[in-house]
Structure formats: C-alpha cells, structure tokens
Design a protein around this motif. Sequence first.
Motif, mmCIF file in Angstrom:
data_model
loop_
_atom_site.group_PDB
_atom_site.id
_atom_site.type_symbol
_atom_site.label_atom_id
_atom_site.label_comp_id
_atom_site.label_asym_id
_atom_site.label_seq_id
_atom_site.Cartn_x
_atom_site.Cartn_y
_atom_site.Cartn_z
ATOM 1 N N ALA A 138 0.826 -1.203 0.000
ATOM 2 C CA ALA A 138 0.000 0.000 0.000
ATOM 3 C C ALA A 138 0.859 1.250 0.000
ATOM 4 O O ALA A 138 0.536 2.243 -0.659
ATOM 5 N N GLN B 261 -3.712 1.371 -2.129
ATOM 6 C CA GLN B 261 -4.657 0.370 -1.652
ATOM 7 C C GLN B 261 -5.762 0.059 -2.653
ATOM 8 O O GLN B 261 -6.390 -0.995 -2.567
ATOM 9 N N TYR C 117 -3.722 -5.476 -3.954
ATOM 10 C CA TYR C 117 -3.911 -5.181 -2.531
ATOM 11 C C TYR C 117 -5.216 -5.805 -2.028
ATOM 12 O O TYR C 117 -5.266 -6.331 -0.911
#
Length: 237
Positions: free
Chosen positions: A182, A187, A192
Amino acid sequence: MEFIISVSPKRVAFSLSIWVIFFALAGCIVQVLRYGFNYQERWISLFNLDREINYPSWYSSFTLLFCAILLGIIASAKKKQGDRYFAHWKALGFIFVFFSLDEIFSLHEILIINDLRKALDLGGFFYFIWVIPGAIFVVVTGLAYLKFLLHLPRKTRDLFLQAGSIYVGGALGMEMVGGYYADAVGQRTLIYGLMASVEEILEMVGVIVFIYALLSYIGSYLENIDLRLKIVENQHR
C-alpha cells in the motif's frame, strides 16, 4: 429432564471450513469484479473481506465469540477443579471477546494515526502503524502464556501453536506485507484487495483450528460438564 448435546470437533471444523471456502471464493470474486471490471454495485460490499459490518465480518465475529464461550466453559471447570491456570483460560476468553468486537468495529484502526506515522517517518512494513503495538501484544502474551502452553497436553499445545501461527500470520504478517504494498503502490488495486482477502482467510482458518483444539480438549479432559438452566417466574404482578 436431561438435555444431551453431542458435538464432534471434526464435524464442527468441517462445517466452518465450508463457510470459509465460500467467503474466500466470494471475496476474491468481489475484488476481481471491483478492480478488474469496475463493478460498483453496493451488494458486493456485503462479501468484501476487506470491509466491516458484512457477512464475512459477522461470521468471523461469531466464531471468535464462540471461542470465547468455549474458553469460559473451560475456565469455569478449571476453577472448580482448583487448577492453577484457570485465570489464564479466563483471560484468554476476554481477549477473544475483544477480538470478536474488533472484527465488527475494527477497534484496532484507532491506532492508525497518519500524523504519528509521518512524525516517526514510518512506512513500508509499518505503513499500518497498529502492527507495532499489535506485535508487542503478541510477544508479551506469548511470554505470559509460555508456562501455560508447556502445561497443556502435547496435542492441544501443538494445535494452539498452529492456530496462533496461522492467525497471527494473517493478522500481522499479511497486514505488514499489505502495508508495504500500500505504501509503494496504493490500496485501490486488485493486488492489494487480494492481499487483504488472504489476510482475512488466514485469520478464519486459524480460528477454525483453535475451535477444533478447544472442543477436542473439552472432549478429552473435561468430559462431564453440567449446563443447567434455571427459569424464575416473576411472582409480583
């Protein structure tokens, strides 16, 4: 009147595993739909493993609370037996109550303070700053429970260690890996999202192993546990 409830640790673990497989598949599909096809329907959040107050989080909260109940039953039996480790069982039960609440409300995210992270110049594996106090908690608890673990029967101890390793590997290990990604990429990506899903899946699997360990322990060492229900009618009308 006597009520007898027969519980098979293997059947319980198998039934819970079916739910984990379902949530794992649904969670991964949700991430692919979200980031691969830009599918934004609100219903997909109900199966997103990286979200709270949805089906996977309710399931996880329930299983963690179930652990707390089993630990409470064992603690009660140990207290009657005068076992010197009954307080360890009791404290562990309270810890799992907190874990259950945290699964729904993400209480640990209170420790994610962006300004503090910037002030300490943290990033990479410590991007999610809560992993630092989380790791300290794991170490302190592990040391406090070392004699307790050594006192347990070998099978129970091995299962406890396996469950803890899987759960902590997900909650802290994958969280640190996800934090590193991240910090470097962001993110809002499929990678992710899948990392976050793996984190939750590992936690679920760890809890299943722990439930199996607790039920097996109760079956082997606490065979006769009396559960009594007393109903008192209100006499004042």
